[in-house]
Design an enzyme around this catalytic site. Sequence first.
Site, PDB file in Angstrom:
ATOM      1  N   ARG A   4     -10.473  -1.410  -0.703  1.00 51.12           N
ATOM      2  CA  ARG A   4     -11.397  -0.499   0.008  1.00 51.12           C
ATOM      3  C   ARG A   4     -12.795  -1.113   0.088  1.00 51.12           C
ATOM      4  NH1 ARG A   4      -8.119   1.009   2.766  1.00 51.12           N
ATOM      5  NH2 ARG A   4      -6.903  -0.512   1.608  1.00 51.12           N
ATOM      6  N   GLN A  48       0.823  -1.215   0.000  1.00 57.48           N
ATOM      7  CA  GLN A  48       0.000   0.000   0.000  1.00 57.48           C
ATOM      8  C   GLN A  48       0.858   1.266   0.000  1.00 57.48           C
ATOM      9  OE1 GLN A  48      -3.865  -0.138   2.274  1.00 57.48           O
ATOM     10  NE2 GLN A  48      -2.895  -1.882   3.256  1.00 57.48           N
TER      11      GLN A  48
END
Length: 759
Positions: A606, A250
């Site tokens: 997400r 990430q």
Amino acid sequence: MSIYDTLNEPQREAVLHADGPLLILAGAGSGKTRVLTHRIAYLIEELGVNPWNILAITFTNKAAGEMRQRADDLVGFGSESIWVSTFHSMCVRILRRFIDRLGYDSRFTIYDTDDQKTLMKAVCKKVDIDTKRFKERMLLSVISSAKNEMILPEEFELNAGGDFAQLKIAKVYREYEAQLKANNALDFDDLLVKTVQLLQTQPDVRENYQERFRYIMVDEYQDTNTVQFKLVSLLAGKYRNLCVVGDDDQSIYKFRGANIRNILDFEKEYPDAKVIKLEQNYRSTGNILNAANGVISNNKGRKDKTLWTANGEGEKISLRQFDTAYDEAEFITEDIKKEVRDGASYNDNAVLYRTNAQSRLLEEKFIAMNIPYKIVGGINFYARREIKDILAYLKTVDNGQDDLSVRRIINVPKRGIGLTTINRIQEAADARGLSFYEALLAPEMIPGVGRSASKLDSFAALIEYFKGQAEKESLTDLLNEILDMTGYAQNLEADDEIDAESRLQNIEELLNKAAAYEEDCEDRGEKATLSGFLEEVALVADIDSLEEDQDYVVLMTLHSAKGLEFPHVYLAGMEDGLFPSYMTITGDDPEELEEERRLCYVGITRAEQKLTLTCARKRMVRGETQYNRISRFVTEIPPELLDTGSRKRTYFPEDDGTDGNTAGNSLFSSGQSVSAGSSRSKSYASKKPFTALTKGKQLTAQKSDSLAYGVGDRVRHVKFGEGTVLDIKEGGRDFEVTVEFDTAGVRKMFAMFAKLVKI
């Protein structure tokens, strides 16, 4: 039952490992905040560590607030002594106490992006820089990058060698720093740089904070830059009880200076480090995680880990392609309406995209369909004109050395003080080595101000009055007095009737913010100060304004979405050339493509329950229509995870020139899906002319008499590289050629200018 019994085995291991360096590789949705807060509780309750000896650092006020709340709930009494802070807030707190050691006043101003731009304009003018060649934005970017690497002006100049352009930038950098110091101001990068300088040059200050912070935890470690790495290393240098938590998959902020090597090389810096992987995801369904794993596994520069969940497989991932971006926006809008009719809330949905420009069509559709929405990452509340004006008054009252703020408000509202007078004040200040405000306190000493002297006197008297009131009034009372005595609100109504109401509402919201700040200080038993309020305002990020209890669809870039989660996520614009960008595809740096892939991974993870991927065959970009293939990232998702619809698929063949994926191998009707990973076309592989379907018409390969190539031939373009000719149309003066390039997608061009060469 102990609170630690609720943790899974790797989480528990991370919590109970107290001493020495610790690297926690925490995959998306794996409960890292839970681990950090339980670790804090364990240190205090089980090992007897003093709460004030613990420092927990994260990146956003929102994340720090969440961690603070959870720590309070777990620890209870004494938890208020734990430092839970963002990097910048921590640095401000240290600098307010010790920055005088570096020659600054403790009431320094923090410059935002707009302030920096204003200052850079003045710097370029002063050192005679050609801003057509050296753009102010570029100069600020280069200086920021240098600061992120702890390269100060002297070293920057040495590194420039004999390079003319670099020497010019070095000159700007030196003057920019001089002006900041003269204004008793710091930019955001300085907050970190000055703190590192302070710890490096002041042994007693370093010793003080090393003793204070015996246990340090850093969240989102993959997003740290070089200066943040040095800061943490200095603080942890004595006791080495450093726990860093992050996910290299990430790491998406290279453009802001983030250095992924900090997390990848942690074990090189700390050979005795314990490494623990958190791979169980509590957020998403199995199909979503398998899609994310499928994409990110193509990256080479990463720590090996695989997310899994006990949540079940869930729905397949929807994949829809449309003729145009307009159709794409229409589908997303109608799909959200359908979801809401079926019982979902608007705030269950988020639309994520690669570039801000993609939001326009979505906004138009949402407005037409009466869908409530909020764009995160639009104009920051504190960047609005009226808010910056009022804050400039407060900054001038708090720090009279801040020339930018004084110059902004000296004629706001209008007082008849013109630019000529302002420039004469600045010249007089520079000549006497004074700040702008100090110079205008004695207007009789400024040559050429003439009748403006009384106006300057009046303005200075007003500011001095506000300074006196700031010592004895509440912040909200001071704000109201500034608004009243300057006549700012009335002037706003007179000057700007159309926008006056919304601007006045913004000012009311600033008053609400001030009142909330004072209440928070009272709750914490602290004194509310003007400096403290300005500091809090300066450190607010866009993402911190996201109100989770409000029922609206969220629109935001993928970069803004990190750290958030939604039941249903739409990833829009999944096309090669857009995501990943054309520059990334054609560039020489493979790390750029890996960062884009990490961004895709962040977008996918997400989603909690549903994920919809959308793309368009053609899209208007910078005034030109571009024809793009489906994103290579989509083709990296295992085909069995995709809901690809039931209509017949048609294929555009593709060559072996891409990096081993099957990007762009499927095209279909509006709203219809595509199967990723289809077989390659034999006719294309042999580079023979072919027949394909496009826009409902059959194209048969035939060679034009007047061109050296025909439909189906392979050609090379000087900019776009190699591709295949799809169509040739005879125009009045030239042939219009449509080419599907291997990396740049489909382009239409005139043969005369294209200068295509058959290969």
